[in-house]
Write a protein that holds these residues in place. Structure first.
Motif, short mmCIF file in Angstrom:
data_model
loop_
_atom_site.label_atom_id
_atom_site.label_comp_id
_atom_site.label_asym_id
_atom_site.label_seq_id
_atom_site.Cartn_x
_atom_site.Cartn_y
_atom_site.Cartn_z
N TRP C 25 4.10 -16.05 -51.65
CA TRP C 25 4.84 -17.30 -51.87
C TRP C 25 6.34 -17.05 -51.81
O TRP C 25 7.09 -17.83 -51.24
CB TRP C 25 4.45 -17.91 -53.21
N ILE C 28 7.37 -16.76 -48.36
CA ILE C 28 7.45 -18.10 -47.76
C ILE C 28 8.79 -18.75 -48.12
O ILE C 28 9.42 -19.39 -47.29
CB ILE C 28 6.24 -18.94 -48.21
N PHE C 177 1.12 -22.94 -44.16
CA PHE C 177 2.57 -23.01 -44.24
C PHE C 177 3.19 -23.03 -42.84
O PHE C 177 4.07 -23.84 -42.55
CB PHE C 177 3.13 -21.81 -45.03
#
Ligand code: HEM
Ligand code: CU
Ligand code: CU
Lengths: 629, 344, 193
Positions: C25, C28, C177
């Motif tokens: 995460w 990202i 994503f």
């Protein structure tokens, strides 16, 4: 119980492999995944860079302070960069300034400071076996190493290293015709910085993950030492801002090597017009400062965290306003992203933007002020022990005040018109960012040296080092305010061309001499550091009688930090001189139920809750024991 | 050579200090005083802070007062009076805070240095105090910034219609000064037209360019608004006129501007400073390469009447170098020839 | 102080998220920052004028469809793995990989289409930005495809099943994503070109 058991007792139960590490030299000292060793690697590399960066500044201070001096004796090192008349080449002067800035900001005060202490302290102070990913952590160091090698090589190439200032504004940095350093030197700069960004991001991702996921029992966010808060927020800032530097650099690479026009327009150079149209140099400045301003806090926050911890410990007092300290760091974190254009008041951007950024900049000064007042109040009515770490921390507060106050001038766009890009700015950021963070680094080294190497550094040498450096830094940077108010522009090879700036040769000479003395004083530190590593007095387990978890580890913690279970935490880290307590410190691992005599009223109620935790602990211990047998 | 000698001297000194300290350490180990929480050095350090406070403070005051006229550059523009005033107000406020906080910072170490029989106060927080020192700085800063904001808006508002235009173009490594001539309108320019004889890349097909002229010195009238139009042709530069409190980057591809009113002539300033050599200067403050430190132009501020006289004497580019207009389209060429003949 | 320290989070483990997933995460987040800065740069630069106007290649519509479809098929394989329907898992993974590669080929053709309408990498920044957006995104997508293939191989080795979902979960997160990122970029370009 195996001493080396890497997985923490966390959700990662399936990673739970207990085996002895049979470290050989390579896995122990070089490709190590132990956060403590990685921290030391960052530290040693950082020290190496600090010496290089310092030497570069001594060379250009020679030019500024003693313009008539024959520099022939540098010829063996600098070769062709010393002209036939025995002077420094003006192009090389700019390269020196650029490399000095880049090295100090990124390699010393970002990697050397954050890299060292985030790595070393996060697992130790939150009670974790290691970082979330030892492998990524190792990669982080080796990317930094690679970056270092490339940057170092760039110092020695024929056309010289990058020379467009540490901000490398295009078009100067994009056009080889404009300055020789913008050729291969700049290419290497960009490659090195890309590796550096990768390193910072790998490190930052790891720090954040570790702090959030791997805290020991009872280590709630409200019980984190301020060091950890600072490292954590620093990592957050880095994570959000370094990718933007990457974008800026990427577009610059395209402009340099592929002929695009992101930053270039309407240029006539080297006797011919270039085909580029439609680019905007100001766009680069926006992108750069979106990293650049947060970067100053990336450099500063860890130093402030370290100082908070050291000042509290050595004042034998809780840090004043723990919550306010955390909130101001949070505030700084957020605000640091919305003030970048205060570096661009006279860049030609819309003056209305200038007004907005002036107001935003004002806001970020407030949390900084709160921090200063809280430091002062922590000292007030303390019982101060001047360890070298403490001295450097007090020095940091002084620099933070001096440099922070001049920020109020620069943040005011009307006043900045005159001061921008003069020595006033140089004085400002060297105090608030350079010296303050450097003192944070030094304070941290003196304070945690016993944990790093199991030995003490010599305190008296530390005192001498501190006083020479503290006085030296003021002697170097304080006079620069006068020079700046007089209007002396920065990045000038010499000032004698102008009537308004052909004075102050004496003051500049003084500054240069002070700079050399201050630099020389660092040799004391180097000696103390390396000598004590092998011959220093063996440290006791908790030499500063401190509360935080790292002092509960063995003198030479193995990979995994604690031989047995990780201790649980029952209180915040600042219970110093608590009324009623027999000692003037109560480590975080001491349960409230064990200190009924000193508990505050509300803490008595927590004792019940705590009993439950301890019961849990015990079942776990029993379970482990049965598993081991 | 100085530097080198100094360095060597310092090194020697340091090694002596070091040896003394080394011996002391051994002595203290023998005496067992290294086992104590705080050694005798604690007091020495505490006193050092006091000495530093007094010594450093005295040095600062002495130098700031003695050198005041030296580091305070003479002022010759109207808006500069405002920004200087802001500067000194800010100096008073921050100076006060600087002194107070430093007295506390260095006096506390002395006052509260370690004593075995004493205990530190357990004083973890006080909300009232913290609110006070959040709100008070906020108010003070807001006042300072509002002053700055008003000055800034005033300085950056559009130039008055009647402002005299001067174009400053930065290039490696000099400033090219171009005047718009009698029409007070600068002719168009295009970087592709740049040649050795047309440094500014003036586009002479624009008839506004025909009376444009260049000057080695920036001559401007006292008491009348002047608008600097600023651009660069290769890399970033920045126009810095310290006595006018004026600074603005020169950006390739993005013309910028700065307008101001000079309120002292060069002559007046010379008389005032008692320095017959004095000149107003322009320097470059954005790193631009090897010659960054040498981009100098002189600003000559004169009485308006003298300025008009000077203007009338100047000869346009095309008069000095008629070759510039040789290959122009017929209609502009005709106009150009008329201009040239007027100056004959 | 009183109330502030009264809330003792009791001594359970902080948050129980797999550290590697958490790190993903964060990764990202860095990618988001890169594209956020790029698109802001685009807007800042566009507002300064001298901006080349041209139509976006239609093929973007098709590649957008492809990448959405691939997210659907990947999610299907994910659900299959969770239910231990390993046959479906493999089929889904293969289809997703093919769709991922198709997307990349499609993006390549969008460059061809750009060149056809005289929009080059070198020239007005309007065009250069487009190449940078698509190129950077494609680079990330290549990393996604490599990840896909790794998980595909392990699914053939029966290493992905309801008891061993960590990698699969990370793959799904990353792939969704990347799909979302492309949709954002495409929308952004539609609105601002
Ligand atoms: C507290 C930590 C701070 C750090 C680490 C820091 C660092 C820096 C650095 C490195 C620069 C130099 C930029 C250049 O290359 O020209 C700089 C300039 C500047 N600083 Fe700070 N600063 C701090 C605090 C402040 C504060 C409190 C303010 C305002 C209230 C401020 C306002 C400015 C401004 C406006 C400039 C640009 C000046 C110019 O370019 O002319 N800074 N700062
Ligand atoms: Cu800033
Ligand atoms: Cu310059």
């Amino acid at each position: 119980m195996a001493t080396a058991h890497t997985a923490s007792h966390s959700a990662t139960a399936h990673d739970h492999h207990e085996h002895e590490h049979h470290d050989n030299f390579i896995t122990k000292y070089i490709f190590t995944q132990d956060h403590k060793m990685i921290g030391k690697q960052f530290l040693i590399t950082g020290i190496f860079w600090a010496i290089i960066g310092g030497l570069l500044s001594v060379i250009f201070r020679l030019q500024l302070g003693f313009p008539d001096m024959q520099l022939e004796f540098l010829k063996p090192i600098l070769g062709g960069w010393i002209t036939a008349e025995g002077k420094l080449d003006p192009d090389f002067y700019l390269a020196l300034v650029t490399m000095h800035g880049t090295i100090m900001v990124f390699f010393v005060l970002t990697a050397g400071l954050s890299g060292t202490f985030s790595n070393f302290l996060i697992p130790l102070q939150i009670g974790a076996r290691d970082m979330a990913s030892g492998f990524m952590n190792m990669l982080s160091y080796w990317f930094f190493f690679l970056s270092s090698v490339i940057m170092f090589v760039s110092l020695f190439i024929e056309t010289g290293p990058a020379a467009g200032g540490w901000v490398v504004y295009p078009p100067l940095s994009a056009l080889e015709q404009a300055i020789p350093g913008s050729g291969l030197g700049m290419t290497l700069w960009l490659i090195a910085m890309t590796c550096f960004i990768a390193s910072s991001l790998l490190g930052g991702i790891n720090y954040i993950t570790t702090v959030i996921n791997l805290r020991t029992k009872g280590m709630s966010f409200s019980r984190l030492p301020l060091t950890i808060w600072a490292f954590f927020l620093t990592a957050v800032i880095g994570l959000l801002s370094f990718p933007v530097l990457f974008s800026a650099a990427l577009l610059l690479v395209f402009d340099r090597s592929f002929g695009t026009s992101f930053y270039l327009s309407d240029i006539y150079i080297g006797g011919e017009p270039l085909p580029n149209t439609g680019g905007s140099p100001v766009l680069y400045q926006h992108l750069f400062w979106f990293l650049g301003h947060p970067e100053v806090y990336i450099v500063l926050l860890p130093a402030l965290g370290i100082t908070s911890e050291i000042i509290a410990t050595n004042s034998r007092k809780p840090i004043f306003g723990y919550k306010a300290m955390v909130i101001s760091m949070l505030g700084i974190t957020i605000l640091s992203f919305i003030v970048w254009a205060h570096h661009m008041f006279v860049s030609g951007m819309n003056p209305f933007l200038g007004s907005i950024f002036m107001f935003l900049t004002l806001i970020i000064a407030i949390p900084s002020a709160v921090k200063v007042f809280n430091y002062l109040t922590t000292l007030w009515r303390g019982n101060l022990i001047f360890t070298p770490g403490m001295l450097f921390s007090i020095g940091l507060v002084s620099f933070f005040i001096s440099g922070g106050l001049t920020g109020i001038f620069l943040g005011n766009s009307a006043i900045d018109i005159q001061l921008h890009d003069t020595y006033f700015v140089v004085a400002h950021f060297h105090l608030v960012m350079g010296s303050a963070s450097f003192f944070g680094l030094m304070a941290g080294v003196y304070h945690w040296f016993p944990k790093m190497f199991g030995r003490m550094m010599d305190a008296r040498l530390g005192y001498v080092h501190f006083w020479l450096t503290f006085i030296g830094v003021y002697m170097v940077f304080f006079p620069m305010h006068y020079i700046g108010i007089a209007g002396f522009p920065r990045r000038y090879y010499t000032w004698t061309n102008f009537e308004f700036s052909n004075m102050y040769t004496d003051l500049n000479m003084f500054v240069s001499a002070a700079a050399i003395v201050t630099f020389a004083a660092q040799l004391i530190f180097l000696f103390n550091f390396f000598y004590s590593m092998y011959r220093g007095r063996v440290a006791s387990l908790n030499p500063w009688r401190s509360n935080t978890l790292e002092w509960t580890t063995p003198l030479h913690p193995g990979h995994g930090n604690w031989p047995g279970e990780i201790p649980a935490v029952y209180r915040w880290p600042y219970d110093y001189s608590k009324p009623g307590a027999p000692e003037d410190f109560i480590p975080q691992t001491v349960p409230l139920s064990a200190t009924p005599e000193s508990n505050l009223p509300h803490e008595q109620e927590l004792v019940k809750l705590e009993k439950a935790i301890i019961a849990d602990e015990e079942t776990l211990l029993v379970a482990n024991e049965s598993k081991a047998s | 050579m100085y530097g080198f000698l100094i360095a060597v001297g310092v090194l020697l000194l340091l090694s002596i200090i070091w040896m003394v300290y080394r011996i002391q350490t051994l002595v203290s180990v023998v005496k067992g005083s290294d086992k104590k929480v705080a050694s005798g050095s604690n007091k020495v350090n505490a006193i050092m802070f006091l000495l530093f406070l007094i010594g450093g403070g005295a040095l600062m005051f002495w130098y700031s007062i003695k050198e005041f006229d030296n580091y305070n550059p003479p002022l010759a523009s109207e808006h500069g009076a405002v920004t200087d005033q802001l500067f000194w107000i800010t100096m008073a406020v921050t100076g006060f805070i600087f002194i107070v906080t430093h007295i506390l910072l260095f006096w506390f170490p002395y006052k509260y240095r370690y004593q075995e029989n004493k205990q530190a106060a357990f004083y973890p927080d006080n909300n009232k105090l913290e609110v006070i020192w959040t709100v008070v700085p906020a108010i003070v800063l807001a006042l300072l910034v509002i002053g700055g904001w008003r000055a800034w808006s005033d300085i950056t508002r559009p130039a008055p219609e009647n402002a005299h235009i001067v174009e400053l173009m930065g290039y490696q490594f000099a400033w090219e000064v171009r005047y718009p001539g009698v029409d007070n309108v600068l002719g168009a320019n295009d970087f592709r037209l740049t040649t050795a004889s047309n440094v500014s890349g003036v586009d002479f097909t624009d008839k506004n360019a025909l009376d444009d002229f260049s000057s080695p010195v920036v001559v401007i009238p006292k008491g009348e608004p002047v608008l600097f139009r600023i651009r660069a042709r290769d890399v970033l530069h920045s126009v810095f006129a310290p006595h006018m409190r004026l600074k603005m980057d020169a950006v390739p591809g993005m013309p910028t501007k700065f307008w101001f009113v000079a309120n002292k002539t060069t002559e007046e300033m010379r008389a005032e400073l008692n320095d017959p050599e004095f000149e107003f200067e322009i320097a470059c403050t954005e790193i631009c390469g090897r010659g960054h430190f040498s981009m100098k132009r002189v600003i000559n501020v004169v009485e308006p009447a003298e300025y008009r006289k000077w203007l009338a004497e100047q000869r346009p580019y095309i008069v000095i170098n008629p070759a510039l207009v040789e290959n122009l389209p017929a209609d502009v060429k005709e106009l150009a020839d008329i201009t040239i003949s007027e100056y004959k | 102080m009183e109330e502030k320290f009264a809330f003792v989070e009791n001594a359970e483990q902080p948050i129980a998220m797999h550290p590697k997933k958490f790190a993903l995460w964060l990764f990202i987040v860095t990618v988001v920052m890169i594209f956020a800065s790029m698109t802001s740069a685009y807007i800042v630069r566009q507002s300064e004028g001298n901006w080349l106007e041209f139509d976006l290649p239609e093929i973007f519509w098709y590649t957008t469809g492809v990448i959405i479809l691939s997210s659907v098929t990947l999610h299907w394989s994910y659900l299959s793995a969770k239910k231990d329907e390993l046959g479906n898992l493999k089929t889904g993974m293969i289809i997703t990989t093919v769709l991922g590669l198709t997307f990349l080929v499609g993006q390549w053709y969008s460059w061809v289409a750009l060149v056809d309408r005289d929009v080059f990498f070198v020239g007005n920044p309007a065009g250069s930005f487009l190449y940078v957006f698509t190129g950077l995104h494609a680079l990330h997508l290549i990393s996604g495809v490599i990840f896909l293939i790794i998980v595909l191989i392990s699914s053939f080795k029966y290493e992905v099943h309801s008891k061993s979902m960590d990698r699969m979960e990370m793959l799904v997160t990353y792939w969704h994503f990347l799909g979302g990122l492309w949709i954002y970029l495409f929308m952004f370009l539609l609105l601002n070109h």
